[in-house]
Design an enzyme around this catalytic site. Structure first.
Site, PDB file in Angstrom:
ATOM      1  N   GLY A  69       0.799  -1.211   0.000  1.00 27.88           N
ATOM      2  CA  GLY A  69       0.000   0.000   0.000  1.00 27.88           C
ATOM      3  C   GLY A  69       0.836   1.268   0.000  1.00 27.88           C
ATOM      4  O   GLY A  69       0.472   2.271  -0.625  1.00 27.88           O
ATOM      5  N   THR A  70       1.964   1.239   0.701  1.00 28.14           N
ATOM      6  CA  THR A  70       2.812   2.430   0.766  1.00 28.14           C
ATOM      7  C   THR A  70       3.344   2.806  -0.615  1.00 28.14           C
ATOM      8  O   THR A  70       3.288   3.977  -1.012  1.00 28.14           O
ATOM      9  CB  THR A  70       3.972   2.206   1.750  1.00 28.14           C
ATOM     10  OG1 THR A  70       3.451   2.157   3.078  1.00 28.14           O
ATOM     11  CG2 THR A  70       4.996   3.331   1.663  1.00 28.14           C
ATOM     12  N   GLN A 181      -7.387  -0.047   4.239  1.00 29.96           N
ATOM     13  CA  GLN A 181      -8.221  -0.595   5.313  1.00 29.96           C
ATOM     14  C   GLN A 181      -9.615  -0.979   4.821  1.00 29.96           C
ATOM     15  O   GLN A 181     -10.267  -1.844   5.412  1.00 29.96           O
ATOM     16  CB  GLN A 181      -8.333   0.417   6.454  1.00 29.96           C
ATOM     17  CG  GLN A 181      -7.023   0.700   7.161  1.00 29.96           C
ATOM     18  CD  GLN A 181      -6.463  -0.506   7.887  1.00 29.96           C
ATOM     19  OE1 GLN A 181      -7.185  -1.429   8.262  1.00 29.96           O
ATOM     20  NE2 GLN A 181      -5.144  -0.520   8.083  1.00 29.96           N
ATOM     21  N   HIS A 203      -1.335  -7.594   2.524  1.00 24.18           N
ATOM     22  CA  HIS A 203      -1.270  -8.249   3.828  1.00 24.18           C
ATOM     23  C   HIS A 203      -2.389  -7.834   4.777  1.00 24.18           C
ATOM     24  O   HIS A 203      -2.524  -8.397   5.851  1.00 24.18           O
ATOM     25  CB  HIS A 203       0.106  -8.038   4.483  1.00 24.18           C
ATOM     26  CG  HIS A 203       0.338  -6.685   5.066  1.00 24.18           C
ATOM     27  ND1 HIS A 203       0.273  -6.438   6.418  1.00 24.18           N
ATOM     28  CD2 HIS A 203       0.670  -5.516   4.487  1.00 24.18           C
ATOM     29  CE1 HIS A 203       0.552  -5.166   6.642  1.00 24.18           C
ATOM     30  NE2 HIS A 203       0.809  -4.591   5.488  1.00 24.18           N
ATOM     31  N   THR A 239      11.374  -6.650 -12.343  1.00 19.50           N
ATOM     32  CA  THR A 239      10.751  -7.961 -12.516  1.00 19.50           C
ATOM     33  C   THR A 239       9.618  -8.134 -11.517  1.00 19.50           C
ATOM     34  O   THR A 239       9.787  -7.941 -10.316  1.00 19.50           O
ATOM     35  CB  THR A 239      11.790  -9.078 -12.318  1.00 19.50           C
ATOM     36  OG1 THR A 239      12.840  -8.902 -13.267  1.00 19.50           O
ATOM     37  CG2 THR A 239      11.163 -10.446 -12.484  1.00 19.50           C
ATOM     38  N   CYS A 327       2.264   1.942  11.497  1.00 15.56           N
ATOM     39  CA  CYS A 327       3.258   2.574  10.632  1.00 15.56           C
ATOM     40  C   CYS A 327       3.929   3.773  11.288  1.00 15.56           C
ATOM     41  O   CYS A 327       4.810   4.398  10.701  1.00 15.56           O
ATOM     42  CB  CYS A 327       2.609   3.003   9.317  1.00 15.56           C
ATOM     43  SG  CYS A 327       2.013   1.596   8.371  1.00 15.56           S
TER      44      CYS A 327
END
Length: 385
Positions: A69-70, A181, A203, A239, A327
């Protein structure tokens, strides 16, 4: 242990592990290679992209696989802003909310620090909602991109994304939403939402860490962050993580199929958990919107305590949760999200967040509510047992 920190991460689903296994073993080829192994990997990647596109109701070419997501947030905010300013140098502003995830806020601050953009911050109300009126007032004719998260990772408040996107489009501004979220709990139909870009993390929905997706509408130009061989239609060179993409697409498809049923079931469990905590723990304060919130998040402040001390007692009592965003590594400062809601800094430091995964049970949350009562009492010196 009762695990109530699913907003930080979730266990990998068995189905995702089984789907990715072949691409970690026999079908290990590079999808850019023009031989049998490479073609097998390319087919797996294409299938994963098509599956994600089916959930989001977009074209497969609008799906870019990322490391999480970051990275997806960084690519959306920086990529859209830089590409648009390259076309029109007058577009030199970025609009975010006061409660964005650091991945969005720090991307905007990078643009400010290095590229001379102006960052406009739209305030939220006491529940953490960005109202359309406040959003409209913060937009400017020179806004290059607006980014407002779908659902907050600390207090669970859900934003009126579709309405905000319409406001942005009325002024010709592309709209990105961080849906990390929201995935698995809320609809992700990008056409209904009206968003131009959307970020998802694997995740949080039962895929491995290190997998993510950025949806970006095909007509939107996007300056890449990573340059090289031009993979992912030139938007993200390198890749591809085929196994991660396959696992994410599998987990997302399963979460999408379960979403309606899970939303109803977990919302009911959440509401009863909130009711018990507020009624049994003196002084407990619910943070975030009481109704417009994720089914999976219940967050509180417990004035007169230390949030970290409550966490330690809860873990001793068998409940794992958190004080806020996973985070905000190593920070003991009051949460900027809670401060933006108008909560006093001393009270904000007493925050505890409980976040649930799809398998949470009524018995677990009942036991957790009892543990909260005991833990807060012990921290306050009341010696509850």
């Amino acid at each position: 242990m009762i695990f109530l920190d699913a907003a930080a991460t979730t266990p990998v689903r068995r189905e995702a592990l089984e789907a990715m296994w072949p691409f970690l073993t026999g079908e290990f080829g590079n999808p850019s290679s023009h031989h049998t192994l490479g073609e097998a990997a390319a087919n797996g990647l294409a299938s994963a992209r098509a599956s994600v596109a089916k959930v989001l109701r977009c074209r497969p070419g609008d799906v870019t696989f990322t490391s999480g997501g970051t990275e997806a947030d960084n690519l959306a905010v920086k990529g859209l802003a830089l590409a648009r300013r390259a076309q029109d140098p007058s577009l030199d502003r970025v609009l975010i909310s006061a409660i964005e995830h650091p991945a969005v806020e720090e991307s905007a601050r990078y643009l400010e620090r290095v590229h001379g953009f102006v960052v406009d911050v739209v305030p939220v109300d006491g529940y953490g909602v960005v109202t359309p009126d406040a959003f409209r007032a913060a937009l400017r004719p020179t806004t290059a991109v607006a980014s407002i998260m779908y659902a907050n990772n600390e207090v669970g408040t859900v934003q009126p994304v579709a309405e905000l996107a319409r406001v942005a489009h009325s002024l010709g501004v592309p709209f990105h939403t961080d849906a990390v979220q929201a995935a698995g709990w809320l609809p992700l139909d990008v056409e209904s939402l009206g968003v131009d870009a959307m970020s998802i993390s694997g995740h949080k929905i039962g895929a491995p860490k290190g997998s993510g997706v950025l949806y970006a509408r095909g007509r939107q130009k996007l300056e890449p962050l990573v340059h090289g061989g031009g993979q992912e239609r030139g938007r993200r060179s390198g890749t591809e993580n085929v196994a991660g993409a396959v696992a994410l697409s599998t987990a997302l498809t399963l979460a999408h199929a379960e979403q309606a049923t899970l939303h109803s079931r977990v919302s009911g469990l959440r509401d009863e958990f909130i009711r018990r905590v507020l009624s049994e723990v003196p002084g407990a304060i619910l943070t975030g919107h009481p109704e417009l919130r994720l089914p999976s998040v219940a967050s509180f402040c417990f004035p007169g305590t230390s949030g970290e001390s409550v966490l330690l007692e809860l873990e001793r009592l068998g409940v794992v949760c958190s004080s806020g965003s996973a985070c905000a590594a190593g920070s003991d400062a009051p949460s900027p999200v809670l401060l933006a809601l108008g909560i006093d800094p001393a009270v904000a430091q007493t925050a505890v967040r409980f976040s649930f995964n799809s398998t949470v049970t009524e018995a677990e949350l009942s036991q957790a509510a009892t543990a909260v009562y005991e833990a807060v009492g012990l921290v306050q010196g009341l010696g509850r047992r």
